[in-house]
Every structure is written in structure tokens, then in C-alpha cells.
Scaffold this motif. Structure first.
Motif, PDB file in Angstrom:
ATOM      1  N   THR A 165       0.769  -1.241  -0.068  1.00 50.83           N
ATOM      2  CA  THR A 165       0.043  -0.096  -0.088  1.00 50.83           C
ATOM      3  C   THR A 165       0.926   1.202  -0.034  1.00 50.83           C
ATOM      4  OG1 THR A 165      -0.067   0.415   2.359  1.00 50.83           O
ATOM      5  CG2 THR A 165      -1.791  -1.316   1.449  1.00 50.83           C
ATOM      6  N   HIS A 166       0.402   2.469  -0.430  1.00 55.59           N
ATOM      7  CA  HIS A 166       1.039   3.664  -0.318  1.00 55.59           C
ATOM      8  C   HIS A 166      -0.006   4.580   0.372  1.00 55.59           C
ATOM      9  CE1 HIS A 166      -0.777   5.728  -3.802  1.00 55.59           C
ATOM     10  NE2 HIS A 166      -0.702   4.677  -4.492  1.00 55.59           N
ATOM     11  N   MET A 167       0.768   5.589   1.161  1.00 58.36           N
ATOM     12  CA  MET A 167      -0.187   6.636   1.731  1.00 58.36           C
ATOM     13  C   MET A 167      -0.138   8.138   1.077  1.00 58.36           C
ATOM     14  SD  MET A 167       1.952   6.450   5.304  1.00 58.36           S
ATOM     15  CE  MET A 167       3.692   6.275   5.105  1.00 58.36           C
ATOM     16  N   PHE A 196      -9.634   6.625  -3.275  1.00 54.85           N
ATOM     17  CA  PHE A 196      -9.678   5.571  -4.376  1.00 54.85           C
ATOM     18  C   PHE A 196      -8.463   5.203  -4.603  1.00 54.85           C
ATOM     19  CE2 PHE A 196     -10.199   4.282  -8.823  1.00 54.85           C
ATOM     20  CZ  PHE A 196     -10.818   3.169  -8.841  1.00 54.85           C
ATOM     21  N   ASP A 197      -7.444   6.110  -4.557  1.00 52.30           N
ATOM     22  CA  ASP A 197      -6.065   5.971  -4.836  1.00 52.30           C
ATOM     23  C   ASP A 197      -5.167   6.595  -3.499  1.00 52.30           C
ATOM     24  OD1 ASP A 197      -3.471   5.566  -5.670  1.00 52.30           O
ATOM     25  OD2 ASP A 197      -3.646   6.850  -7.822  1.00 52.30           O
ATOM     26  N   MET A 198      -4.759   5.518  -2.639  1.00 52.90           N
ATOM     27  CA  MET A 198      -5.418   4.311  -2.494  1.00 52.90           C
ATOM     28  C   MET A 198      -5.578   4.196  -0.904  1.00 52.90           C
ATOM     29  SD  MET A 198      -1.966   1.777  -2.704  1.00 52.90           S
ATOM     30  CE  MET A 198      -3.031   0.548  -1.610  1.00 52.90           C
ATOM     31  N   LYS A 199      -6.180   5.387  -0.216  1.00 54.75           N
ATOM     32  CA  LYS A 199      -6.313   5.260   0.856  1.00 54.75           C
ATOM     33  C   LYS A 199      -7.518   4.190   1.491  1.00 54.75           C
ATOM     34  CE  LYS A 199      -4.276   9.663   2.498  1.00 54.75           C
ATOM     35  NZ  LYS A 199      -4.240  10.752   2.808  1.00 54.75           N
ATOM     36  N   ASP A 225       5.964   7.297  -1.158  1.00 53.37           N
ATOM     37  CA  ASP A 225       6.467   7.813  -2.700  1.00 53.37           C
ATOM     38  C   ASP A 225       5.980   7.131  -3.985  1.00 53.37           C
ATOM     39  OD1 ASP A 225       8.115   5.657  -2.246  1.00 53.37           O
ATOM     40  OD2 ASP A 225       9.846   6.849  -2.936  1.00 53.37           O
ATOM     41  N   GLU A 226       4.926   6.409  -3.905  1.00 53.54           N
ATOM     42  CA  GLU A 226       4.359   5.821  -5.040  1.00 53.54           C
ATOM     43  C   GLU A 226       4.218   6.839  -6.164  1.00 53.54           C
ATOM     44  OE1 GLU A 226       2.199   3.408  -7.863  1.00 53.54           O
ATOM     45  OE2 GLU A 226       1.521   5.228  -6.577  1.00 53.54           O
ATOM     46  N   GLU A 227       3.351   7.708  -5.807  1.00 53.65           N
ATOM     47  CA  GLU A 227       2.841   8.544  -6.646  1.00 53.65           C
ATOM     48  C   GLU A 227       4.126   9.417  -7.583  1.00 53.65           C
ATOM     49  OE1 GLU A 227       0.054   8.291  -8.118  1.00 53.65           O
ATOM     50  OE2 GLU A 227      -1.188   7.616  -6.485  1.00 53.65           O
ATOM     51  N   ILE A 228       5.336   9.301  -6.994  1.00 56.79           N
ATOM     52  CA  ILE A 228       6.341   9.882  -7.784  1.00 56.79           C
ATOM     53  C   ILE A 228       7.212   8.968  -8.260  1.00 56.79           C
ATOM     54  CG2 ILE A 228       6.064  12.499  -6.953  1.00 56.79           C
ATOM     55  CD1 ILE A 228       7.907  11.773  -4.623  1.00 56.79           C
ATOM     56  N   LEU A 246      -2.835  -3.351  -3.147  1.00 60.28           N
ATOM     57  CA  LEU A 246      -4.081  -2.762  -2.774  1.00 60.28           C
ATOM     58  C   LEU A 246      -4.352  -1.256  -3.704  1.00 60.28           C
ATOM     59  CD1 LEU A 246      -4.813  -3.923   0.794  1.00 60.28           C
ATOM     60  CD2 LEU A 246      -5.108  -5.077  -1.353  1.00 60.28           C
ATOM     61  N   GLU A 247      -3.602  -1.237  -4.648  1.00 54.53           N
ATOM     62  CA  GLU A 247      -4.042  -0.230  -5.644  1.00 54.53           C
ATOM     63  C   GLU A 247      -5.518  -0.426  -6.055  1.00 54.53           C
ATOM     64  OE1 GLU A 247      -2.795   2.420  -6.557  1.00 54.53           O
ATOM     65  OE2 GLU A 247      -0.539   2.225  -6.131  1.00 54.53           O
ATOM     66  N   SER A 248      -6.273   0.529  -6.295  1.00 52.17           N
ATOM     67  CA  SER A 248      -7.538   0.346  -6.703  1.00 52.17           C
ATOM     68  C   SER A 248      -7.772  -0.452  -7.932  1.00 52.17           C
ATOM     69  CB  SER A 248      -7.972   1.940  -7.143  1.00 52.17           C
ATOM     70  OG  SER A 248      -7.006   2.554  -8.126  1.00 52.17           O
TER      71      SER A 248
END
Ligand SMILES: [Zn+2]
Length: 380
Positions: A82-84, A111-114, A145-148, A170-172
Motif C-alpha cells: 500500500t502507499h499513503m 480511491f488511490d489508495m487510502k 512515494d508511489e505517486e512519484i 491494494l491499488e484501486s
């Protein structure tokens, strides 16, 4: 045992929504360490409350700290990714507040991804509370830092994947009411192409100039011509820059290239063509930098077996037909899949990742959470 898990989680729907509200209302853009660490601290409290295993904090100076949460016993482990962090800058909540409209729950990062974090947390809560026997440990990584691009967390993700029997991401789910799982992901390459020529006055002595912009235009047409939709290979120049004034023959020009491929053979075929770009005439130079950003997650036979297991569980205990889809984007599952069979898209069902209509379906939260719990119980 299966019916117990499903029943337990269906009873938890409103509590899951409450926990998710708490996470969404703590904003956490990837570049804001202080903000992401706040979510990390809150996550530690939640994990201790709902699961209760041990937590290791991997400190980072620049980005938020990563968490490795573990419970259970055994030599082997199942890994949950998971990533926060979110793509949303601080202050987004003022324009796009947490809100519920019927079955839809809106909010930045829901949704992405809390939502995926919450569903994973409650899946483990169910396994722990119901004392479901597991032969392996369950490790959950909560990264920052998944989104970057996961520069800071990549090593941790890879070293944990190496130790894991299976990886659940657990990505959407793929955006639609069907909530399809992701069983393959395209590989992503990122390149910069810099062309240098010679400047000259465009009115007085244009013949002395060599236009870097003209050359870049030529190279862009060539690069785009390498796109092969049938093979799933695409090259896109999404950004260009160059020149100094309209009356100067441009001395410099550069472009950013995004490459997507379906298999590693295509990486091997295309990358040398990009790196080997040749100037069309003397006086020009071309410099190419960059490379593979996320490897290909190929749909191996192990991954398709994992999917079949999930599909059977969904049908038998949750009463729906689970489907799968190939994704054109990368995730941390791309890194993990190089080392262990990986199933992605096990998070929320909803729509609007990175968009202002980002939302998930509340009624699907306990169902997808149960799917994760059932999968762990089966695979462990
Ligand atoms: Zn994500």
C-alpha cells in the motif's frame, strides 16, 4: 471460516468509512514529508489497534517514512503493498472535501489508495480477531512515494518481495463498477532527448544556422513512427522545449519521451533505437538520457493461477464474477512482480484516480476487504 470472515467484515462497513474519513482528512502529497509522516503516525495507531503485530519504521530524510507492519508466524510471508501518499496538493480538501453521496465516498486519495489501506487493514483485523490459522506471516508495507515513482521505497519493496510467497497490491481496481483486478502492467520508460545545433540571426545570415528545433521535429516523427498499437508499444513525446526567440535559428531543443511496452523483448528492441538516435546532418548533436522507470509486470502462469484462486473465492463466498484487465500504467506491483507472483488492483472499486471526481463505492469496501482476507487465508 469463509462465511465468518465475510459476515465479520460486512458488519464493519460504517467503521471502515470512519477510519477512511480520518485518513482522507489528513492530506499527504508525496513531496510533503511532514504531512505524509502524519498519516504514517496515524497508520501506526490504526495498525496497533486493529491488528496489533509489530511495526518497523524506515526513516527517510526527504520523503515520508515507510512502514513495515508484520503479524503472524512462519518462515514465509505474504506481502501486502500500500502507499499513503497522494497526487493532491495541500489545500485540496477545501475544494474537494470528504463527502458521501449515496453509495459514493468522495475525497482526495480515497480511491488511490487510502481506501485500499483501510480494506487491507480490516482484512487483517478479521483474520486476527477470528483467529484464522495461517502458516505464513503477513507483512504490510505502507510507503510514502508511489505517486512519484517510488525512488525512496523501491529497495524496501524489492527486498520484501524477494522474501514473499505472494504479493497482494491494494491499488484501486480498474475504473468501473466491475472492479477488475490487474494481472499485467505495461513497462514504462522515460527519456530526455536534447538536440544542439547552431544559432544564427534568422534575417541576416540564416544559412549559418543549424536549427535544433527542425532536427528535433524530425526525430519526434521518427520516434512516434515506432509506435505499434498491435504490439502494445507506444512512444509519446509529451513535452517539448527549445529556441530563444522567433528571429533566432534555434541552437537548443529538448523533448520528454514516455515509452510503454507489454513485454521485456520490446524494451530490448526499442531502447537501443532511442539511445542510438543519429543527427541527420553535420553540426548537430543528440544526447539521450533516461531509461526504464518501471519494469513490465507480465501475466505469468503463477499470476493467472492467483487470479483464478481469487475468482473462485469471489464466486463461491461473495457471489460475484471477478474479472481481470491489463493495465497500461505502472505501480509498485511492477517492481514486486519481478520477484514474486503479484496480484494488483485488489483495492477499492470506484473511479476518478487523480481526478476531481475521485470516489469509491462504500458497499464494495467490506466485499473487497473480504476478498483480500479470503485470499490470504487460502494462500498462506
Ligand atoms: Zn496508487
Amino acid at each position: 471460516m469463509e462465511e465468518q470472515i465475510v459476515h465479520f467484515l460486512k458488519e464493519k462497513e460504517s467503521e471502515m468509512v470512519e477510519v477512511l474519513k480520518g485518513l482522507v482528512e489528513l492530506e499527504s502529497p508525496s513531496h510533503d514529508k511532514v504531512a505524509v509522516d502524519q498519516v504514517g503516525n496515524h497508520m501506526q495507531e490504526l495498525y496497533t489497534k486493529y491488528v496489533g503485530g509489530s511495526i518497523e519504521v524506515f526513516k527517510d530524510d526527504q520523503f515520508g517514512n515507510h512502514l513495515r507492519c508484520e503479524f503472524g508466524e512462519g518462515e514465509e510471508q505474504i506481502l501486502i503493498l500500500t502507499h499513503m501518499d497522494t497526487v493532491w496538493p495541500k489545500g485540496t480538501l477545501e475544494e474537494l472535501p470528504f463527502r458521501i453521496d449515496g453509495d459514493k465516498l468522495y475525497g482526495p486519495g480515497s480511491f488511490d489508495m487510502k481506501g485500499g489501506i483501510v480494506q487491507g487493514l480490516f482484512a487483517q483485523h478479521a483474520l486476527k480477531t477470528l483467529q484464522i490459522p495461517l502458516k505464513t506471516k503477513v507483512v504490510m508495507l505502507v510507503t510514502s512515494d508511489e505517486e512519484i515513482g517510488s525512488e525512496s521505497s523501491r529497495e524496501l519493496i524489492e527486498s520484501e518481495a524477494k522474501k514473499s510467497k505472494y504479493v497482494l497490491v491494494l491499488e484501486s481496481a480498474a475504473s468501473s463498477i466491475k472492479g477488475k483486478l490487474k494481472t499485467s502492467r505495461k513497462g514504462v520508460g522515460m527519456f530526455s532527448i536534447k538536440v544542439s545545433g547552431r544559432a544564427a540571426h534568422s534575417g541576416i545570415e540564416p544559412e549559418k544556422g543549424i536549427s535544433a528545433i527542425e532536427e528535433l521535429a524530425r526525430q519526434i516523427l521518427y520516434l512516434h513512427s515506432l509506435t505499434d498499437f498491435e504490439k502494445g508499444t507506444t512512444l509519446n513525446i509529451g513535452l517539448i522545449n527549445g529556441g530563444s526567440a522567433s528571429n533566432v535559428v534555434a541552437a537548443e531543443a529538448e523533448a520528454e519521451l514516455d515509452l510503454r511496452v507489454k513485454n521485456n523483448a520490446e524494451f530490448e528492441r526499442i531502447i537501443p533505437l532511442i539511445q542510438g538516435l543519429k543527427p541527420s546532418k553535420e553540426g548537430l548533436t543528440i544526447e539521450v538520457t533516461g531509461g526504464i522507470n518501471r519494469p513490465v509486470m507480465e501475466r505469468t502462469s503463477e499470476i493467472s493461477e492467483m487470479f483464478e484462486t481469487a475468482k473462485a473465492l469471489a464466486k463461491e463466498h461473495l457471489g460475484f464474477d471477478l474479472e481481470e484487465q491489463a493495465s497500461g500504467g505502472g505501480s509498485d506491483g511492477s517492481f514486486a512482480s519481478q520477484f514474486a507472483p503479484t496480484l494488483d488492483g485488489l483495492g477499492p472499486v470506484g473511479d476518478g484516480a487523480h481526478a476531481s471526481n475521485e470516489h469509491l463505492l462504500i458497499s464494495q469496501m467490506p466485499i473487497r476487504s473480504a476478498l483480500v482476507a479470503l485470499l490470504i487465508a487460502k494462500l498462506a
